[in-house]
Design an enzyme around this catalytic site. Structure first.
Site, PDB file in Angstrom:
ATOM      1  N   GLY A  68      19.751   5.033  40.806  1.00 64.38           N
ATOM      2  CA  GLY A  68      20.619   3.931  40.442  1.00 64.38           C
ATOM      3  C   GLY A  68      22.000   4.157  41.004  1.00 64.38           C
ATOM      4  O   GLY A  68      22.385   5.302  41.300  1.00 64.38           O
ATOM      5  N   GLN A  73      31.017   3.175  41.559  1.00 60.12           N
ATOM      6  CA  GLN A  73      30.778   4.496  42.142  1.00 60.12           C
ATOM      7  C   GLN A  73      31.087   4.540  43.636  1.00 60.12           C
ATOM      8  O   GLN A  73      31.180   5.629  44.205  1.00 60.12           O
ATOM      9  CB  GLN A  73      29.344   4.929  41.901  1.00 60.12           C
ATOM     10  CG  GLN A  73      29.042   5.241  40.438  1.00 60.12           C
ATOM     11  CD  GLN A  73      27.630   5.735  40.259  1.00 60.12           C
ATOM     12  OE1 GLN A  73      26.711   4.938  40.083  1.00 60.12           O
ATOM     13  NE2 GLN A  73      27.447   7.038  40.326  1.00 60.12           N
ATOM     14  N   CYS A 126      24.321  12.623  37.498  1.00 60.53           N
ATOM     15  CA  CYS A 126      25.043  11.458  38.016  1.00 60.53           C
ATOM     16  C   CYS A 126      25.573  11.772  39.405  1.00 60.53           C
ATOM     17  O   CYS A 126      26.101  12.869  39.640  1.00 60.53           O
ATOM     18  CB  CYS A 126      26.199  11.111  37.080  1.00 60.53           C
ATOM     19  SG  CYS A 126      27.196   9.700  37.610  1.00 60.53           S
ATOM     20  N   LEU A 127      25.457  10.826  40.302  1.00 63.31           N
ATOM     21  CA  LEU A 127      25.954  11.015  41.661  1.00 63.31           C
ATOM     22  C   LEU A 127      27.475  11.195  41.687  1.00 63.31           C
ATOM     23  O   LEU A 127      28.010  11.790  42.621  1.00 63.31           O
ATOM     24  CB  LEU A 127      25.558   9.827  42.545  1.00 63.31           C
ATOM     25  CG  LEU A 127      24.057   9.582  42.700  1.00 63.31           C
ATOM     26  CD1 LEU A 127      23.811   8.370  43.595  1.00 63.31           C
ATOM     27  CD2 LEU A 127      23.348  10.820  43.244  1.00 63.31           C
ATOM     28  N   HIS A 168      22.467   4.036  31.784  1.00 59.69           N
ATOM     29  CA  HIS A 168      23.381   4.839  32.595  1.00 59.69           C
ATOM     30  C   HIS A 168      24.188   3.963  33.555  1.00 59.69           C
ATOM     31  O   HIS A 168      25.417   4.082  33.642  1.00 59.69           O
ATOM     32  CB  HIS A 168      22.563   5.875  33.369  1.00 59.69           C
ATOM     33  CG  HIS A 168      23.364   6.802  34.221  1.00 59.69           C
ATOM     34  ND1 HIS A 168      23.465   8.154  33.976  1.00 59.69           N
ATOM     35  CD2 HIS A 168      24.118   6.580  35.335  1.00 59.69           C
ATOM     36  CE1 HIS A 168      24.232   8.721  34.890  1.00 59.69           C
ATOM     37  NE2 HIS A 168      24.638   7.787  35.739  1.00 59.69           N
ATOM     38  N   GLU A 169      23.494   3.071  34.269  1.00 59.03           N
ATOM     39  CA  GLU A 169      24.187   2.257  35.265  1.00 59.03           C
ATOM     40  C   GLU A 169      25.077   1.206  34.620  1.00 59.03           C
ATOM     41  O   GLU A 169      26.186   0.935  35.099  1.00 59.03           O
ATOM     42  CB  GLU A 169      23.180   1.608  36.213  1.00 59.03           C
ATOM     43  CG  GLU A 169      22.333   2.591  37.007  1.00 59.03           C
ATOM     44  CD  GLU A 169      23.147   3.648  37.733  1.00 59.03           C
ATOM     45  OE1 GLU A 169      24.287   3.364  38.154  1.00 59.03           O
ATOM     46  OE2 GLU A 169      22.641   4.777  37.866  1.00 59.03           O
ATOM     47  N   HIS A 172      28.344   2.674  33.527  1.00 59.35           N
ATOM     48  CA  HIS A 172      29.326   2.820  34.611  1.00 59.35           C
ATOM     49  C   HIS A 172      30.234   1.594  34.698  1.00 59.35           C
ATOM     50  O   HIS A 172      31.425   1.715  35.014  1.00 59.35           O
ATOM     51  CB  HIS A 172      28.616   2.990  35.952  1.00 59.35           C
ATOM     52  CG  HIS A 172      28.322   4.411  36.317  1.00 59.35           C
ATOM     53  ND1 HIS A 172      29.303   5.382  36.411  1.00 59.35           N
ATOM     54  CD2 HIS A 172      27.158   5.029  36.631  1.00 59.35           C
ATOM     55  CE1 HIS A 172      28.754   6.534  36.750  1.00 59.35           C
ATOM     56  NE2 HIS A 172      27.455   6.355  36.890  1.00 59.35           N
TER      57      HIS A 172
END
Length: 214
Positions: A68, A73, A126-127, A168-169, A172
């Protein structure tokens, strides 16, 4: 020149990002864009630019690799996220985590609400927080409401790992990182996680590191 959408600052920023070609740079924890709530998408990107941006998000997600990616991000404060999970995991992990393949999806202006009271806790990364993972307890089932990239309504219930990705997304887009919800005693480097806590569930990590699971 009359260009109320194409000349918005966010559109200019997206054009700059796309001009570089290839995967977009992912911003990491400490960048203010990750802590400000993203603005609702309301035509700031004209359809052709939106399509190009969505494809760039997809490319970036695949290259990372991740399951995702949210627009903040990559430094774009819009309520847009993408997700896709081929779920290449062993059967034992699939059963424990409810991780099943998810097709590529675009979520525009998403929000979620829990379905029932059940919660599930697993290691999550997480990226934008590279190199680390921690256990996060999340709703086991959520109802997602959003639009897709064409403006069509999305109203769907997700369970298991797909529900985790949705939460999670979407978080963000509200300026929330997974670390805000994590059990910090579980925080592990990727190397330590692979060496010690690669089990399908985090029970052994909870016992050894001294934290509770729901």
């Amino acid at each position: 020149m009359d260009c109320p959408n194409a000349c918005t600052p966010v559109a200019e920023r997206v054009e700059e990002l796309l001009a570089a070609g290839g995967p977009l740079p992912v911003v990491t924890a400490g960048h203010p864009v990750l802590r400000r709530g993203a603005e609702p998408f309301d035509g700031q990107l004209e359809p052709a630019l939106l399509a190009r941006f969505v494809e760039a998000l997809r490319l970036t997600m695949h290259a990372a690799p991740g399951v995702g990616l949210a627009a903040p991000q990559v430094g774009v404060p819009l309520r847009i996220a993408v997700l896709e999970d081929p779920a290449p995991v062993p059967e034992e992990v699939r059963r424990a985590r409810g991780r099943v393949p998810q097709p590529f999806r675009v979520l525009v202006n998403p929000s979620y609400e829990p379905v029932g009271a059940a919660r599930a806790a697993f290691y999550e990364g997480c990226l934008s927080v590279p190199g680390w993972q921690a256990v996060v307890a999340r709703h086991a089932e959520v109802r997602l409401r959003a639009q897709d990239e064409h403006g069509r309504s999305v109203d769907e219930v997700f369970t298991g790992w797909p529900a985790r990705i949705v939460q999670h997304e979407t978080d963000h887009l509200d300026g929330t990182l997974y670390l805000d919800r994590a059990e910090l005693r579980s925080l592990s480097s990727n190397e330590t996680l692979a060496a010690r806590w690669a089990q399908p569930t985090p029970e052994e990590a909870a016992r050894a590191l001294g934290f509770e699971l729901p």
